[in-house]
Design a protein around this motif. Structure first.
Motif, PDB file in Angstrom:
ATOM      1  N   ALA A   1      -2.422  10.169 -12.079  1.00 25.46           N
ATOM      2  CA  ALA A   1      -3.853  10.155 -11.750  1.00 25.46           C
ATOM      3  C   ALA A   1      -4.068   9.927 -10.257  1.00 25.46           C
ATOM      4  N   ILE A   2      -3.234   9.086  -9.643  1.00 25.90           N
ATOM      5  CA  ILE A   2      -3.290   8.911  -8.183  1.00 25.90           C
ATOM      6  C   ILE A   2      -3.005  10.255  -7.511  1.00 25.90           C
ATOM      7  N   ALA A   3      -1.981  10.946  -8.017  1.00 26.77           N
ATOM      8  CA  ALA A   3      -1.595  12.251  -7.465  1.00 26.77           C
ATOM      9  C   ALA A   3      -2.730  13.258  -7.614  1.00 26.77           C
ATOM     10  N   ALA A   4      -3.419  13.210  -8.757  1.00 25.21           N
ATOM     11  CA  ALA A   4      -4.543  14.126  -8.984  1.00 25.21           C
ATOM     12  C   ALA A   4      -5.658  13.869  -7.974  1.00 25.21           C
TER      13      ALA A   4
ATOM     14  N   GLY B   1       0.825  -1.198   0.000  1.00 28.80           N
ATOM     15  CA  GLY B   1       0.000   0.000   0.000  1.00 28.80           C
ATOM     16  C   GLY B   1       0.859   1.247   0.000  1.00 28.80           C
ATOM     17  N   LEU B   2       0.263   2.365  -0.380  1.00 29.52           N
ATOM     18  CA  LEU B   2       0.978   3.635  -0.423  1.00 29.52           C
ATOM     19  C   LEU B   2       0.908   4.344   0.915  1.00 29.52           C
ATOM     20  N   ILE B   3       1.869   5.231   1.140  1.00 30.14           N
ATOM     21  CA  ILE B   3       1.795   6.160   2.257  1.00 30.14           C
ATOM     22  C   ILE B   3       1.501   7.543   1.674  1.00 30.14           C
ATOM     23  N   ARG B   4       0.950   8.410   2.489  1.00 27.69           N
ATOM     24  CA  ARG B   4       0.485   9.709   2.014  1.00 27.69           C
ATOM     25  C   ARG B   4       0.975  10.792   2.967  1.00 27.69           C
ATOM     26  N   ALA B   5       1.274  11.969   2.420  1.00 25.94           N
ATOM     27  CA  ALA B   5       1.698  13.081   3.265  1.00 25.94           C
ATOM     28  C   ALA B   5       0.473  13.810   3.837  1.00 25.94           C
ATOM     29  N   LEU B   6       0.534  14.100   5.139  1.00 27.14           N
ATOM     30  CA  LEU B   6      -0.486  14.911   5.811  1.00 27.14           C
ATOM     31  C   LEU B   6       0.165  16.247   6.174  1.00 27.14           C
TER      32      LEU B   6
ATOM     33  N   VAL C   1       6.205   9.894  -1.728  1.00 26.92           N
ATOM     34  CA  VAL C   1       5.165  10.930  -1.583  1.00 26.92           C
ATOM     35  C   VAL C   1       5.558  12.208  -2.310  1.00 26.92           C
ATOM     36  N   ALA C   2       6.860  12.476  -2.400  1.00 26.70           N
ATOM     37  CA  ALA C   2       7.305  13.692  -3.065  1.00 26.70           C
ATOM     38  C   ALA C   2       7.045  13.621  -4.567  1.00 26.70           C
ATOM     39  N   ARG C   3       7.179  12.421  -5.148  1.00 23.29           N
ATOM     40  CA  ARG C   3       6.893  12.290  -6.576  1.00 23.29           C
ATOM     41  C   ARG C   3       5.411  12.549  -6.842  1.00 23.29           C
ATOM     42  N   ARG C   4       4.553  11.904  -6.085  1.00 24.34           N
ATOM     43  CA  ARG C   4       3.115  12.071  -6.323  1.00 24.34           C
ATOM     44  C   ARG C   4       2.666  13.502  -6.060  1.00 24.34           C
TER      45      ARG C   4
END
Length: 434
Positions: free
Chosen positions: A248-251, A37-42, A214-217
């Motif tokens: 698209a994930i980043a969007a 799974g991905l991690i996401r920046a908060l 996360v920086a790429r997305r």
């Protein structure tokens, strides 16, 4: 003009478990979790405050996981289409452009939105790293990272298919801190990834991480931030061609942050993503309503990659199935996977140049072609708020006005190389300390 900059304050969160934790360095996965799974920046700032044009892409630094500001960046630009919109009978078509278009105030030297990734990823690094960054690419990403790393003296190992080396052109020579290796002719992006994975197991190298970074997305997500802060509303539809689907994930993730911001609406853009016939593994999986990617014979896949104009859309192992990946993004936001062939894309590119005034990359032409198809098939409301993500353009005019220099590979490896021999050859590639 000198500008003030301080590191962005944020934490990381596992999309799978919602667990929140600090970024202790170059984290690409949630600590201790086994489920893919991905991690996401908060981000600490929930409302986005633009810093201004002098900051380049770092005008969006509130929502970029960056520690510093690198020189030479531009933010994507968004404008309301007149020519293409009138031609298609659309009243609210907005174009978000990344590339070279001085009249629009954007001069990305690599003519691709991959610069948004490179300037974000490299700024996530502190500048005191003792490892060499490893990036695999089908072409545009490599060009962007090479340019950014060369300009900012960041050690970089690139891995690119030999068939795609013509994408590694620059307006000035690349510094020695950047080295290039290639998988021999007949190989594809997946073979380049395999080489980069071998390098990343060595002590001196560290994987950039692709979609997991996360920086790429969030760098790619600046296209949506550009659109929404320009328009003042979240669009109804988002059109983009995809190879990995990371954009698209980043969007989608940017969309979720903008909803939380509260000033731009609460809707989710329908993700209208597209692939280049005959290479369309994401389309196949989506149409089968399968979270898992479907089997794709290696030989057939490589053959299909040879046939497509948009070589950058040739990822055989995209971040589609994992938690927080493209499958989840599209299930949550809605949308569809669309197809266009080379001929339709070429026609779309000619139409864009005629109606809007600039040349566009083959991948952007695939996205444009599918927008045209959707209009012709009466699948879009004429007054729908539409964002067309032109992910690269202005290359023809840039190349005509600049002398070009090509980055040559230091090493070329077999498609199925001996891992130990690869490591042995890579050992002596960077002789300087980093």
């Amino acid at each position: 003009m000198s500008v003030q900059f301080s590191p962005t304050r944020y934490q990381l969160q596992s999309v799978a478990t919602q667990h929140i934790f600090d970024d202790t360095g170059w984290l690409l996965d949630a600590p201790g979790e086994k489920l893919p799974g991905l991690i996401r920046a908060l981000y600490e700032k929930k409302q986005l405050e633009l810093r201004g044009k002098d900051y380049g892409i770092y005008t969006f630094a509130d929502w970029l996981p960056v520690q510093r500001m690198l020189k030479g960046s531009f933010a994507p630009v968004t404008y309301k289409s007149q020519g293409l919109a009138d031609h298609l009978g659309l009243t609210n078509l907005y174009i978000t452009f990344s590339g070279y278009w001085p009249e629009k105030g954007i001069e990305m030297k690599t003519c691709s939105f991959k610069e948004t990734e490179a300037y974000s990823v490299c700024a996530r690094m502190s500048g005191k790293a003792d490892k060499i960054l490893v990036v695999a690419s089908a072409g545009n990403t490599a060009r962007a990272f090479a340019r950014v790393c060369s300009d900012n003296n960041i050690p970089l190992l690139l891995s690119v298919p030999e068939d795609n080396l013509n994408a590694l052109w620059f307006d000035e020579p690349i510094k020695d801190c950047v080295k290039l290796i290639a998988s021999q002719r007949g190989g594809d992006y997946f073979d380049a990834i395999h080489l980069s994975n071998i390098a990343s197991t060595m002590d001196q190298f560290v994987a950039e991480g692709g979609a997991k970074n996360v920086a790429r997305r969030d760098g790619m997500g600046t296209t949506v931030l550009s659109a929404v802060t320009t328009i003042g509303k979240i669009p109804d539809y988002y059109f983009q061609a995809v190879g990995s689907g990371t954009g698209a994930i980043a969007a989608w993730e940017a969309n979720l942050r903008l909803i939380e911001d509260g000033r731009f609406g609460s809707n989710k853009m329908k993700l209208m993503v597209s692939q280049n016939v005959p290479f369309h593994p994401i389309y196949n999986a989506w149409k089968a309503d399968s979270r898992a990617m479907l089997p794709y014979d290696d030989i057939l896949a490589r053959q299909h990659v040879e046939e497509i104009d948009a070589k950058v859309l040739s990822n055989r192992k995209p971040p589609y199935s994992l938690i927080g990946g493209l499958y989840d993004a599209m299930k949550d936001a809605g949308g569809d996977v669309l197809l266009a062939n080379n001929a339709a894309a070429r026609e779309a590119a000619l139409l864009f140049k005629e109606m809007e005034g600039n040349d566009i990359h083959p991948a952007a032409a695939i996205a444009t072609a599918t927008l045209i198809q959707q209009v012709n098939d009466n699948q879009l409301e004429k007054d729908a708020l539409i964002m067309l993500n032109i992910t690269g353009g202005g290359e023809e005019r840039f190349q005509q006005s600049h002398e070009l220099h090509y980055l040559k590979p230091s090493l070329i490896f077999d498609i199925d190389p001996d891992e130990n021999k690869v490591k042995e050859k890579l050992n002596g590639l960077f002789n300087h300390s980093v």
